[in-house]
Design a protein around this motif. Sequence first.
Motif, mmCIF file in Angstrom:
data_model
loop_
_atom_site.group_PDB
_atom_site.id
_atom_site.type_symbol
_atom_site.label_atom_id
_atom_site.label_comp_id
_atom_site.label_asym_id
_atom_site.label_seq_id
_atom_site.Cartn_x
_atom_site.Cartn_y
_atom_site.Cartn_z
ATOM 1 N N PHE A 32 4.201 4.314 0.639
ATOM 2 C CA PHE A 32 4.175 5.784 0.708
ATOM 3 C C PHE A 32 5.589 6.369 0.880
ATOM 4 O O PHE A 32 5.740 7.527 1.227
ATOM 5 N N THR A 33 6.591 5.535 0.661
ATOM 6 C CA THR A 33 7.973 5.997 0.826
ATOM 7 C C THR A 33 8.792 5.731 -0.440
ATOM 8 O O THR A 33 8.322 5.047 -1.347
ATOM 9 N N ASN A 34 10.000 6.259 -0.466
ATOM 10 C CA ASN A 34 10.905 5.976 -1.588
ATOM 11 C C ASN A 34 11.962 4.939 -1.172
ATOM 12 O O ASN A 34 13.071 4.947 -1.689
ATOM 13 N N PHE A 35 11.602 4.075 -0.256
ATOM 14 C CA PHE A 35 12.541 3.095 0.280
ATOM 15 C C PHE A 35 13.115 2.195 -0.820
ATOM 16 O O PHE A 35 12.411 1.790 -1.733
ATOM 17 N N ARG A 36 14.401 1.917 -0.709
ATOM 18 C CA ARG A 36 15.072 0.954 -1.596
ATOM 19 C C ARG A 36 15.818 -0.028 -0.710
ATOM 20 O O ARG A 36 16.678 0.363 0.072
ATOM 21 N N ALA A 37 15.485 -1.308 -0.883
ATOM 22 C CA ALA A 37 16.030 -2.324 0.027
ATOM 23 C C ALA A 37 17.527 -2.535 -0.159
ATOM 24 O O ALA A 37 18.160 -3.155 0.669
ATOM 25 N N ASN A 38 18.086 -2.033 -1.251
ATOM 26 C CA ASN A 38 19.519 -2.261 -1.478
ATOM 27 C C ASN A 38 20.372 -1.037 -1.117
ATOM 28 O O ASN A 38 21.529 -0.968 -1.497
ATOM 29 N N ARG A 39 19.779 -0.090 -0.421
ATOM 30 C CA ARG A 39 20.533 1.121 -0.112
ATOM 31 C C ARG A 39 20.650 1.345 1.391
ATOM 32 O O ARG A 39 19.720 1.050 2.135
ATOM 33 N N ASN A 40 21.768 1.917 1.751
ATOM 34 C CA ASN A 40 21.956 2.290 3.155
ATOM 35 C C ASN A 40 21.485 3.716 3.380
ATOM 36 O O ASN A 40 22.283 4.586 3.692
ATOM 37 N N ARG A 41 20.249 3.977 3.116
ATOM 38 C CA ARG A 41 19.784 5.341 3.395
ATOM 39 C C ARG A 41 18.336 5.309 3.870
ATOM 40 O O ARG A 41 17.584 4.400 3.535
ATOM 41 N N GLU A 42 18.004 6.326 4.633
ATOM 42 C CA GLU A 42 16.680 6.385 5.231
ATOM 43 C C GLU A 42 15.609 6.574 4.155
ATOM 44 O O GLU A 42 15.815 7.321 3.195
ATOM 45 N N ALA A 43 14.485 5.906 4.350
ATOM 46 C CA ALA A 43 13.368 6.095 3.426
ATOM 47 C C ALA A 43 12.690 7.431 3.721
ATOM 48 O O ALA A 43 12.573 7.831 4.874
ATOM 49 N N GLU A 44 12.273 8.108 2.644
ATOM 50 C CA GLU A 44 11.549 9.381 2.832
ATOM 51 C C GLU A 44 10.081 9.177 2.504
ATOM 52 O O GLU A 44 9.744 8.423 1.594
ATOM 53 N N TRP A 45 9.236 9.875 3.238
ATOM 54 C CA TRP A 45 7.794 9.820 3.008
ATOM 55 C C TRP A 45 7.486 10.595 1.718
ATOM 56 O O TRP A 45 7.851 11.758 1.599
ATOM 57 N N VAL A 46 6.842 9.943 0.744
ATOM 58 C CA VAL A 46 6.562 10.639 -0.519
ATOM 59 C C VAL A 46 5.059 10.748 -0.796
ATOM 60 O O VAL A 46 4.650 11.107 -1.899
ATOM 61 N N GLY A 47 4.257 10.415 0.202
ATOM 62 C CA GLY A 47 2.798 10.532 0.045
ATOM 63 C C GLY A 47 2.286 9.599 -1.041
ATOM 64 O O GLY A 47 2.674 8.433 -1.115
ATOM 65 N N LEU A 48 1.465 10.160 -1.928
ATOM 66 C CA LEU A 48 0.827 9.326 -2.957
ATOM 67 C C LEU A 48 1.624 9.289 -4.266
ATOM 68 O O LEU A 48 1.114 8.829 -5.288
ATOM 69 N N ARG A 49 2.865 9.780 -4.240
ATOM 70 C CA ARG A 49 3.624 9.900 -5.490
ATOM 71 C C ARG A 49 3.781 8.557 -6.213
ATOM 72 O O ARG A 49 3.645 8.487 -7.436
ATOM 73 N N ASN A 50 4.056 7.499 -5.458
ATOM 74 C CA ASN A 50 4.224 6.187 -6.108
ATOM 75 C C ASN A 50 2.934 5.760 -6.819
ATOM 76 O O ASN A 50 2.963 5.258 -7.935
ATOM 77 N N TYR A 51 1.810 5.965 -6.131
ATOM 78 C CA TYR A 51 0.523 5.580 -6.717
ATOM 79 C C TYR A 51 0.240 6.395 -7.977
ATOM 80 O O TYR A 51 -0.224 5.872 -8.982
ATOM 81 N N GLU A 52 0.533 7.677 -7.875
ATOM 82 C CA GLU A 52 0.282 8.571 -9.010
ATOM 83 C C GLU A 52 1.122 8.139 -10.216
ATOM 84 O O GLU A 52 0.626 8.049 -11.333
ATOM 85 N N ARG A 53 2.389 7.820 -9.947
ATOM 86 C CA ARG A 53 3.283 7.405 -11.027
ATOM 87 C C ARG A 53 2.793 6.128 -11.699
ATOM 88 O O ARG A 53 2.804 6.007 -12.911
ATOM 89 N N ILE A 54 2.382 5.179 -10.865
ATOM 90 C CA ILE A 54 1.963 3.879 -11.418
ATOM 91 C C ILE A 54 0.708 4.054 -12.262
ATOM 92 O O ILE A 54 0.633 3.552 -13.386
ATOM 93 N N LEU A 55 -0.245 4.794 -11.726
ATOM 94 C CA LEU A 55 -1.524 4.909 -12.433
ATOM 95 C C LEU A 55 -1.435 5.782 -13.682
ATOM 96 O O LEU A 55 -2.328 5.733 -14.529
ATOM 97 N N THR A 56 -0.380 6.562 -13.800
ATOM 98 C CA THR A 56 -0.242 7.379 -15.008
ATOM 99 C C THR A 56 0.851 6.848 -15.936
ATOM 100 O O THR A 56 1.164 7.476 -16.937
ATOM 101 N N ASP A 57 1.386 5.691 -15.599
ATOM 102 C CA ASP A 57 2.463 5.134 -16.415
ATOM 103 C C ASP A 57 1.885 4.309 -17.568
ATOM 104 O O ASP A 57 1.247 3.272 -17.354
ATOM 105 N N GLU A 58 2.143 4.793 -18.762
ATOM 106 C CA GLU A 58 1.611 4.139 -19.964
ATOM 107 C C GLU A 58 2.099 2.686 -20.055
ATOM 108 O O GLU A 58 1.341 1.788 -20.445
ATOM 109 N N ASP A 59 3.349 2.452 -19.689
ATOM 110 C CA ASP A 59 3.914 1.097 -19.801
ATOM 111 C C ASP A 59 3.210 0.122 -18.863
ATOM 112 O O ASP A 59 3.021 -1.044 -19.200
ATOM 113 N N ILE A 60 2.845 0.619 -17.682
ATOM 114 C CA ILE A 60 2.153 -0.276 -16.740
ATOM 115 C C ILE A 60 0.758 -0.614 -17.251
ATOM 116 O O ILE A 60 0.299 -1.754 -17.124
ATOM 117 N N TRP A 61 0.115 0.339 -17.886
ATOM 118 C CA TRP A 61 -1.207 0.035 -18.455
ATOM 119 C C TRP A 61 -1.088 -0.975 -19.587
ATOM 120 O O TRP A 61 -1.969 -1.813 -19.773
#
Lengths: 435, 314
Positions: free
Chosen positions: B57-86
Amino acid sequence: MKRALLGCTAAIVSMAGAAKAEDLTLCWAAWDPANALVELSKDFETESGHSMSFEFVPWPNFADRMLNELNSGGQLCDLLIGDSQWIGGGAENGHYVKLNDFFEAEAISMDDFADAAVYAYSTWPKGSENYYALPAMGDALGWFYRKDWFEMPEVQEAFQAEHGRPLAEPTTMAELKEIAAFFQNREIDGQTRYGASIFTERGSEGITMGATAALYTHGFKYETEPGSYQMDGAVNSPEAVAGLEFYKELYECCTPPGYTDAYMEQSLDAFKSGQVAMAMNWFAFFPGLYADPDVGGEKIDFFVNPSANVAASTLGGQGISVVSYSDKQDAALEYIKWFAQPDVQQKWWELGGYPVHTAVIEGDGFEASAPFAGDFLMAMNQVQDFWQEPAYAELLLAMQKRLHDYVVADQGTAQEALDKLIEDWTETFEDEGKL
Amino acid sequence: MAETPIDRVARATPPDVARRIRGLSDRAIAWLFVGPSIVLLLAINIFPLIWTVRLSFTNFRANRNREAEWVGLRNYERILTDEDIWLTMQATAHFLFWTIVLQVLIGFALAYLINKNFKGSAFWTTVIVLPMMLSPAVVGNFWTFLYQPQIGLFNYAVAFFTGADPSSFSMIGSVDLAPWSIVIVDTWMWTPFVMLICLAGLRSIPDSIYEAAECDRASKWRQFWTITVPMVLPFLMLAVLFRGIENFKMFDLVVQLTGGGPGSVTELTSINLKREAFEKWRTGYASAYAVILFVTVFGLASIYVKALNKVKDR
């Protein structure tokens, strides 16, 4: 007396050196220039009293291995010759030591290095004077060909009859394709030969580095205005589309069968085994190719990336940085200071490295010092590099996918591939807060 | 009073420890033994799972020195609507379906033949099982050479039977053939596994059942359909479950063979997920992706295991 004094001084210097002698580890990719650097660094060991260890990783695993090391704050590397695209991440994520104060204190001037190299290998943000690396290894994508085949009378005659001009090094992309098509499936010395080996690799950066050689010369740009992140009209311009279509045509007409996942090694193999008449690769490999007993010497010659609309070459090469997690930073900086000296840079060139120090590359006789030296200079004056953003890996993998889908897997059109690429990159820059 | 196991353990241990053990209840002793395993399980399996769900539920990136932000369901929404992932899911489904069908059919047929106990059957069993013992990376590399258009034996074998030019097709370089090239290799490698499970099933059927069927004058065909198949079915279903889960997460063999290419036609979900997590370093996004895959596999496997239990209980 004088000799005794000198002896004492040397002893004191040597003792002082011994007192703070460190074992420095330098990390780089495992390839020919790395071997040359090992040889070169012996002088540093003698002069400084420090010892050098090396961690060389094969190219396909280089980025994974080294970026994992940096991301985890590892202390394996004191010095890192990292790829040019890493400079943004290296700076913003605090992996690299900023070198401005050190350069100033040691009177190391970036004016002594080729402008394009300083811009590409050392600075972040681009266009600023914040330095995170010293240009270490200049490199660009170039071409080489079987000169002995080109000079065969029957081959010359056949080409003349087919194209109405003598067979010679191509100077334009159109000529390059024409020659590659001419050699495709041609019998030479009783064997079937092919036109050209180009980069088609999907996993890391191969097809992007290869295709951009065609894209840049056709007019591809990353942004409409540098620093604007506005890509529509630049990335997918009609010139860029033409460039990508050209690369696909070159792949389809003129590469060996099954050549769908090839990068540096495969290109070298195809050339050395006598499969292809021409090949693209990085200048870093050219000294080794020239010295090759089977295909080097009189049998080989080199040319700079031919132009289409503009003269351009894909940038390779790297800068050398001090890793911020190292606890031997002073000794590592000593190495950088030593490496920046003109005489060391000259020896670097003689051993097989590619310096970009003006004292060497603008020196008398540089162009005549190797058959590829002139082409190297020309290439370095026209280089263009991929995004050097901290999110470069994400940007690169998106381009790898879109290009491979179109060029190799024959899906969609060039226009669609580049439009989708803009969508991918826009999403990344939005996530980065830059759009 | 009879000596209990606890007493025996206590007697075998130093006096002070024994005193302490004597004071413990059975339940406490059980916890003492099971506890470390539970702690390990929680630390290695459960905590990462919960942490993954949180990161998704965050935009965390393990290679960055920055705080993760809460993005709610955005990641799930992106994945489920991504044509390439389907498309990736589609490639995985294609791979799963054909490998399972081929492995079950060929594996069962081989087991049936081996079960006949003909002369040399033990030797052939060993030969058939060999591919399964190899490392997937080695197998991938080995088959990459076999598939080479110019020097590969596979192409020459196909050319021998069809009369085609061996250089005219590239198994791992062609969009149409590449998915089949990995199906062929996986089938070659893992059919022996299905065969062994089927063989165990076939050998578990008592001879008396066949003898009774013979007395009833049932034909061989009828015996096969009414005795052999139903009794081996739970074993077959188990093999399908194992191969299904294994192939859903197939990675090394495909990376070695095609690297996911050409284009993205053999990019299975596991390869795609690895790119997102450890090459692009989109950790939050990849976590959501992993959660979706986990729920899918867990859900399907649960339904399947219920069906398997029903078949077993029949």
